[in-house]
Scaffold this motif. Structure first.
Motif, PDB file in Angstrom:
ATOM      1  N   LEU A   1       0.924  -1.163   0.031  1.00 60.25           N
ATOM      2  CA  LEU A   1      -0.105   0.163   0.008  1.00 60.25           C
ATOM      3  C   LEU A   1       0.849   1.096  -0.121  1.00 60.25           C
ATOM      4  N   GLY A   2       0.547   2.015  -1.040  1.00 65.03           N
ATOM      5  CA  GLY A   2       1.620   3.160  -1.155  1.00 65.03           C
ATOM      6  C   GLY A   2       2.808   3.145  -1.259  1.00 65.03           C
ATOM      7  N   ASN A   3       3.686   3.653  -0.301  1.00 69.97           N
ATOM      8  CA  ASN A   3       5.112   3.402  -0.464  1.00 69.97           C
ATOM      9  C   ASN A   3       5.702   2.472   0.687  1.00 69.97           C
ATOM     10  N   ILE A   4       4.874   1.809   1.304  1.00 66.37           N
ATOM     11  CA  ILE A   4       5.566   1.081   2.483  1.00 66.37           C
ATOM     12  C   ILE A   4       6.171  -0.214   1.923  1.00 66.37           C
ATOM     13  N   GLY A   5       6.103  -0.607   0.956  1.00 62.75           N
ATOM     14  CA  GLY A   5       6.789  -1.791   0.366  1.00 62.75           C
ATOM     15  C   GLY A   5       5.966  -3.109   0.448  1.00 62.75           C
ATOM     16  N   LEU A   6       6.227  -4.029  -0.156  1.00 63.99           N
ATOM     17  CA  LEU A   6       5.593  -5.270   0.202  1.00 63.99           C
ATOM     18  C   LEU A   6       5.708  -6.044   1.534  1.00 63.99           C
ATOM     19  N   ARG A   7       4.372  -6.532   1.897  1.00 63.94           N
ATOM     20  CA  ARG A   7       4.336  -7.004   3.111  1.00 63.94           C
ATOM     21  C   ARG A   7       3.633  -8.315   3.163  1.00 63.94           C
ATOM     22  N   LYS A   8       4.211  -9.349   3.915  1.00 63.04           N
ATOM     23  CA  LYS A   8       3.629 -10.615   3.830  1.00 63.04           C
ATOM     24  C   LYS A   8       2.125 -10.574   4.362  1.00 63.04           C
ATOM     25  N   THR A   9       1.114 -11.427   3.577  1.00 65.79           N
ATOM     26  CA  THR A   9      -0.217 -11.288   4.396  1.00 65.79           C
ATOM     27  C   THR A   9      -0.704 -12.968   4.573  1.00 65.79           C
ATOM     28  N   ASP A  10       0.088 -13.698   3.997  1.00 64.27           N
ATOM     29  CA  ASP A  10      -0.138 -15.167   4.089  1.00 64.27           C
ATOM     30  C   ASP A  10       1.069 -15.949   3.947  1.00 64.27           C
ATOM     31  N   ASP A  11       1.289 -16.941   4.654  1.00 66.23           N
ATOM     32  CA  ASP A  11       2.408 -17.852   4.395  1.00 66.23           C
ATOM     33  C   ASP A  11       2.346 -19.250   5.224  1.00 66.23           C
ATOM     34  N   ARG A  12       2.122 -20.168   4.701  1.00 66.29           N
ATOM     35  CA  ARG A  12       1.698 -21.510   5.209  1.00 66.29           C
ATOM     36  C   ARG A  12       2.325 -22.767   4.302  1.00 66.29           C
ATOM     37  N   ILE A  13       2.502 -23.712   5.270  1.00 67.58           N
ATOM     38  CA  ILE A  13       2.959 -24.881   4.653  1.00 67.58           C
ATOM     39  C   ILE A  13       2.346 -25.931   5.855  1.00 67.58           C
ATOM     40  N   ASP A  14       1.393 -26.702   5.232  1.00 69.32           N
ATOM     41  CA  ASP A  14       0.707 -27.654   6.406  1.00 69.32           C
ATOM     42  C   ASP A  14       0.268 -28.925   5.740  1.00 69.32           C
ATOM     43  N   LEU A  15       1.071 -30.057   5.969  1.00 68.03           N
ATOM     44  CA  LEU A  15       1.111 -31.422   5.597  1.00 68.03           C
ATOM     45  C   LEU A  15       0.421 -32.274   6.810  1.00 68.03           C
ATOM     46  N   ALA A  16      -0.391 -33.339   6.284  1.00 67.03           N
ATOM     47  CA  ALA A  16      -0.909 -34.340   7.328  1.00 67.03           C
ATOM     48  C   ALA A  16      -0.944 -35.462   6.694  1.00 67.03           C
ATOM     49  N   SER A  17      -0.639 -36.767   7.017  1.00 63.36           N
ATOM     50  CA  SER A  17      -0.814 -38.104   6.518  1.00 63.36           C
ATOM     51  C   SER A  17      -1.299 -38.951   7.437  1.00 63.36           C
ATOM     52  N   VAL A  18      -2.461 -39.610   7.288  1.00 62.39           N
ATOM     53  CA  VAL A  18      -3.044 -40.597   8.382  1.00 62.39           C
ATOM     54  C   VAL A  18      -3.156 -42.067   7.599  1.00 62.39           C
ATOM     55  N   PHE A  19      -2.728 -42.935   8.392  1.00 59.65           N
ATOM     56  CA  PHE A  19      -2.978 -44.267   7.666  1.00 59.65           C
ATOM     57  C   PHE A  19      -3.669 -45.134   8.921  1.00 59.65           C
ATOM     58  N   ALA A  20      -4.794 -45.640   8.274  1.00 57.73           N
ATOM     59  CA  ALA A  20      -5.878 -46.344   9.140  1.00 57.73           C
ATOM     60  C   ALA A  20      -6.138 -47.736   8.883  1.00 57.73           C
ATOM     61  N   TYR A  21      -6.093 -48.741   9.791  1.00 57.64           N
ATOM     62  CA  TYR A  21      -6.290 -49.987   9.354  1.00 57.64           C
ATOM     63  C   TYR A  21      -7.937 -50.335   9.716  1.00 57.64           C
ATOM     64  N   LYS A  22      -8.559 -50.753   9.095  1.00 57.19           N
ATOM     65  CA  LYS A  22     -10.035 -51.171   8.961  1.00 57.19           C
ATOM     66  C   LYS A  22     -10.344 -52.324   9.929  1.00 57.19           C
ATOM     67  N   MET A  23     -10.638 -52.048  11.284  1.00 57.96           N
ATOM     68  CA  MET A  23     -10.830 -52.981  12.069  1.00 57.96           C
ATOM     69  C   MET A  23     -12.236 -53.313  12.577  1.00 57.96           C
ATOM     70  N   SER A  24     -13.190 -52.094  12.689  1.00 59.49           N
ATOM     71  CA  SER A  24     -14.584 -52.275  12.804  1.00 59.49           C
ATOM     72  C   SER A  24     -15.418 -51.449  11.996  1.00 59.49           C
ATOM     73  N   GLU A  25     -16.704 -51.356  12.096  1.00 59.73           N
ATOM     74  CA  GLU A  25     -17.526 -50.276  11.394  1.00 59.73           C
ATOM     75  C   GLU A  25     -17.204 -49.168  11.465  1.00 59.73           C
ATOM     76  N   HIS A  26     -16.998 -48.392  12.645  1.00 56.51           N
ATOM     77  CA  HIS A  26     -16.875 -47.289  13.164  1.00 56.51           C
ATOM     78  C   HIS A  26     -15.313 -46.948  13.608  1.00 56.51           C
ATOM     79  N   TYR A  27     -14.707 -47.692  14.152  1.00 53.97           N
ATOM     80  CA  TYR A  27     -13.436 -47.224  14.932  1.00 53.97           C
ATOM     81  C   TYR A  27     -12.328 -48.090  14.190  1.00 53.97           C
ATOM     82  N   ASP A  28     -11.411 -47.617  13.872  1.00 55.08           N
ATOM     83  CA  ASP A  28     -10.085 -48.023  13.336  1.00 55.08           C
ATOM     84  C   ASP A  28      -8.759 -47.421  13.887  1.00 55.08           C
TER      85      ASP A  28
END
Length: 280
Positions: A91-118
């Motif tokens: 904005l104006g002469n203030i220069g670039l400023r960061k507004t968003d910056d994100r790295i978000d990773l998730a990995s889930v391995f499930a073994y099917k044991m029952s109808e609702h709970y693994d």
């Protein structure tokens, strides 16, 4: 903290009711890989020349990639989610400023044991791409974070509850490692690596409200064994509306409560309209 816990209860209660109403039919379950993706680039620019009414030149952009890949087998389910986001504004002469910056990773391995709970095993990773600054009233910036500084990795084992494909919740024992280098005094109490054992709870919701409307919400809780009353909260919400084939509106709200970093609850809201590619 009490208000946050009340909000969590209000959030999870209707989700459980929804999940029970939308129980999945295993006879129609498809095996193999399925993928979903939202990728958007939003731009905003204003320029003035000899404008009598006054005003400042402005430039802003934001890039978001939000995806999920799932491998379904008769006895196992492996789901990986990934979020990458980056944005800047000037904005104006203030220069670039960061507004968003994100790295978000998730990995889930499930073994099917029952109808609702693994039983499940999971690994998550959170960090950022570039240096972050905190600005004073005069506009002077002080660096408070950097590339992979801090970075938080969490490994957990426990049980996964599912009653519908759109809603899942898991609870388990977890090990969380927080890594910091230049900013260790802010995030790890002066240590380069901080390791904590505790309990993890993660609830995820993904709803197609319409063929062109997707709502996603993810609530993550971590309670260290040494201080069970000090719960770290990450709550992400995204509403994506596809205006046309290549134009989308995204509304994202992120809430973080981490008393190690700051005693106050952190809230970020972002509304954007721009070019997109999506599969959902």
């Amino acid at each position: 903290m009490k208000n946050i816990l009340i909000a969590i209860i209000l959030f999870t209660a209707p989700l459980s009711l929804f999940a029970q109403e939308k129980a999945e039919d295993k006879d129609t379950l498809k095996y193999g890989w399925t993928n979903s993706l939202i990728a958007s680039l939003t731009l905003s620019q204003v320029s003035y020349t000899n404008w009598a009414a006054g005003g400042d030149n402005a430039l802003a952009y934001n890039l978001l990639i939000d995806g999920k890949s799932v491998q379904e087998k008769p006895n196992t389910n492996w789901a990986t989610t990934y979020i990458f986001a980056y944005g800047q504004a000037r904005l104006g002469n203030i220069g670039l400023r960061k507004t968003d910056d994100r790295i978000d990773l998730a990995s889930v391995f499930a073994y099917k044991m029952s109808e609702h709970y693994d039983p499940y095993a999971s690994a998550t990773f959170k960090s950022q791409f570039t240096t972050g600054y905190k600005y004073d009233a005069s506009g002077n910036g002080t660096a408070v974070s950097g590339f992979l500084d801090p970075a938080v990795a969490t490994e957990a084992v426990g049980f996964l509850y599912h009653h519908a494909e759109s809603f899942k919740s898991r609870l388990g024992l977890a090990l969380r490692e927080t890594f910091a280098n230049l900013y260790d005094t802010i995030y790890t109490g002066g240590q380069k690596t901080k390791i904590e054992g505790g309990f993890e709870s993660v609830s995820e919701l993904a709803l197609e409200l319409d063929k062109d409307i997707l709502f996603k919400s993810k609530l993550e809780l971590f309670a260290p064994l040494k201080t069970l009353d000090v719960i770290t909260v990450y709550w992400d919400n995204l509403l994506a509306l596809k205006v046309s084939k290549y134009i989308v509106t995204n509304l994202g709200v992120q809430l973080i409560n981490n008393r190690v970093v700051t005693p106050r609850t952190q809230i970020k809201e972002a509304l954007s309209l721009g070019l997109t590619y999506s599969i959902f």
